[in-house]
Scaffold this motif. Structure first.
Motif, PDB file in Angstrom:
ATOM      1  N   GLY A  43       0.792  -1.231   0.000  1.00  7.50           N
ATOM      2  CA  GLY A  43       0.000   0.000   0.000  1.00  7.50           C
ATOM      3  C   GLY A  43       0.820   1.275   0.000  1.00  7.50           C
ATOM      4  O   GLY A  43       0.281   2.372   0.100  1.00  7.50           O
ATOM      5  N   GLY A  45       2.787   2.400  -2.528  1.00  9.49           N
ATOM      6  CA  GLY A  45       2.826   3.085  -3.822  1.00  9.49           C
ATOM      7  C   GLY A  45       3.732   2.471  -4.875  1.00  9.49           C
ATOM      8  O   GLY A  45       3.902   3.035  -5.953  1.00  9.49           O
ATOM      9  N   LYS A  46       4.280   1.280  -4.606  1.00  6.35           N
ATOM     10  CA  LYS A  46       5.224   0.667  -5.551  1.00  6.35           C
ATOM     11  C   LYS A  46       4.565   0.328  -6.886  1.00  6.35           C
ATOM     12  O   LYS A  46       5.097   0.644  -7.951  1.00  6.35           O
ATOM     13  N   SER A  47       3.391  -0.330  -6.831  1.00  5.16           N
ATOM     14  CA  SER A  47       2.720  -0.712  -8.083  1.00  5.16           C
ATOM     15  C   SER A  47       2.279   0.533  -8.844  1.00  5.16           C
ATOM     16  O   SER A  47       2.340   0.563 -10.083  1.00  5.16           O
ATOM     17  N   THR A  48       1.860   1.545  -8.109  1.00  3.92           N
ATOM     18  CA  THR A  48       1.468   2.803  -8.758  1.00  3.92           C
ATOM     19  C   THR A  48       2.646   3.362  -9.545  1.00  3.92           C
ATOM     20  O   THR A  48       2.504   3.762 -10.702  1.00  3.92           O
TER      21      THR A  48
HETATM   22  P1  ADP Z   1       1.909  -1.163  -3.233  1.00  2.00           P
HETATM   23  O1  ADP Z   1       2.156  -1.665  -4.601  1.00  2.00           O
HETATM   24  O2  ADP Z   1       3.135  -0.582  -2.589  1.00  2.00           O
HETATM   25  O3  ADP Z   1       1.252  -2.175  -2.366  1.00  2.00           O
HETATM   26  P2  ADP Z   1      -0.114   0.510  -4.515  1.00  2.00           P
HETATM   27  O4  ADP Z   1       0.594   1.390  -5.459  1.00  2.00           O
HETATM   28  O5  ADP Z   1      -0.831  -0.648  -5.077  1.00  2.00           O
HETATM   29  O6  ADP Z   1       0.893   0.075  -3.336  1.00  2.00           O
HETATM   30  O7  ADP Z   1      -1.168   1.378  -3.709  1.00  2.00           O
HETATM   31  C1  ADP Z   1      -0.819   2.571  -3.049  1.00  2.00           C
HETATM   32  C2  ADP Z   1      -2.076   3.191  -2.428  1.00  2.00           C
HETATM   33  O8  ADP Z   1      -2.961   3.626  -3.463  1.00  2.00           O
HETATM   34  C3  ADP Z   1      -2.887   2.247  -1.561  1.00  2.00           C
HETATM   35  O9  ADP Z   1      -3.385   2.983  -0.485  1.00  2.00           O
HETATM   36  C4  ADP Z   1      -3.991   1.785  -2.485  1.00  2.00           C
HETATM   37  O10 ADP Z   1      -5.139   1.486  -1.768  1.00  2.00           O
HETATM   38  C5  ADP Z   1      -4.218   3.003  -3.357  1.00  2.00           C
HETATM   39  N1  ADP Z   1      -4.654   2.625  -4.722  1.00  2.00           N
HETATM   40  C6  ADP Z   1      -3.975   1.862  -5.605  1.00  2.00           C
HETATM   41  N2  ADP Z   1      -4.636   1.735  -6.772  1.00  2.00           N
HETATM   42  C7  ADP Z   1      -5.790   2.424  -6.619  1.00  2.00           C
HETATM   43  C8  ADP Z   1      -6.913   2.680  -7.465  1.00  2.00           C
HETATM   44  N3  ADP Z   1      -6.976   2.206  -8.712  1.00  2.00           N
HETATM   45  N4  ADP Z   1      -7.924   3.449  -6.963  1.00  2.00           N
HETATM   46  C9  ADP Z   1      -7.867   3.962  -5.712  1.00  2.00           C
HETATM   47  N5  ADP Z   1      -6.831   3.760  -4.860  1.00  2.00           N
HETATM   48  C10 ADP Z   1      -5.815   3.001  -5.300  1.00  2.00           C
END
Ligand code: ADP
Ligand code: MG
Length: 225
Positions: A43, A45-48
């Motif tokens: 959570g 932000g890595k995947s983002t």
């Molecule tokens: P990680 O890959 O480090 O687990 P993500 O990048 O998946 O983290 O997510 C970072 C934050 O953004 C989290 O709080 C997640 O809930 C939120 N988030 C990710 N994708 C979405 C989306 N499509 N819509 C709303 N919130 C999102």
């Protein structure tokens, strides 16, 4: 590819209407052939970030360029082509093609361009063997365990000659031995000149091996080596 971010911010709108700013004014100058390691818990932000680099998410603020190209200025179709040609993405959810077997999934990039040859098959088999999937070539991917699917996703990226490879938790579903095989494959790919970005929430990847490390929880870079 050189990857440059200038003051990139990404936020999501929550159901309550509040903005959740996941990436804030991030700057990066990653040279071609670097190994970039993204750490931080689930959570953070890595995947983002990986979605920003691949152009699947366009930042609300700031600019990202790949070898000087700002892919947000390309049409969606051109952006898709750019991604298909340059960027290998190992998704956390693998994105394998269920109707196809293991070998076809690995060779898929060659199959869709119509340039699929017998030597592609032998090369794909060598990669699968290295990843411990000898004998699985003809199995449909839905017959595989999660850990085996993860390795097929890795094999598919190793098969093509991408200039950038993004790996989202590539060892998360693997036992120690398979994790170490996947890790070594990605490090070898990087040694051969590919820019590799790995996101991992655990300590499978020693961050000291990377050229650049960013901690998404602390929102800062660690000392570069
Ligand atoms: P990680 O890959 O480090 O687990 P993500 O990048 O998946 O983290 O997510 C970072 C934050 O953004 C989290 O709080 C997640 O809930 C939120 N988030 C990710 N994708 C979405 C989306 N499509 N819509 C709303 N919130 C999102
Ligand atoms: Mg993630």
């Amino acid at each position: 590819m050189d990857i440059v971010l200038n003051n990139v911010s990404v936020s999501y709108k929550g159901t309550d209407g509040k903005e959740n700013r996941v990436i804030e004014d991030m700057n990066l100058n990653l040279k071609k052939g670097s190994l970039f390691y993204l750490k931080g818990g689930s959570g953070s932000g890595k995947s983002t970030f990986l979605n920003v680099v691949s152009g699947l998410i366009l930042p609300q603020k700031g600019k990202m360029t790949l070898d000087g190209t700002d892919i947000s200025t390309l049409s969606e179709h051109k952006r898709d082509l750019f991604r298909a040609k340059n960027i290998g993405y190992i998704f956390q959810t693998f994105n394998l093609l269920a109707p196809l077997n293991v070998l076809e999934n690995v060779c898929f990039p060659a199959i869709i361009t119509g340039k699929h040859t017998a030597s592609d098959n032998s090369r794909a088999k060598e990669i699968l063997d290295e990843l411990g999937l000898k004998g699985y070539y003809a199995k449909p991917v839905y017959h595989l365990s999660v850990g085996q699917r993860q390795r097929v996703a890795v094999a598919r990226v190793l098969f093509s000659d991408y200039s950038v490879v993004l790996a989202d938790e590539p060892t998360a579903s693997l036992d120690k031995i398979s994790a170490s095989i996947v890790k070594e494959s990605l490090l070898k790919l990087n040694k051969n000149g590919t820019t590799v970005i790995i996101a991992s929430h655990d300590s499978t990847f020693d961050s000291h091996k990377a050229d650049v490390v960013y901690d998404f929880e602390k929102r800062r870079f660690e000392d570069e080596i």
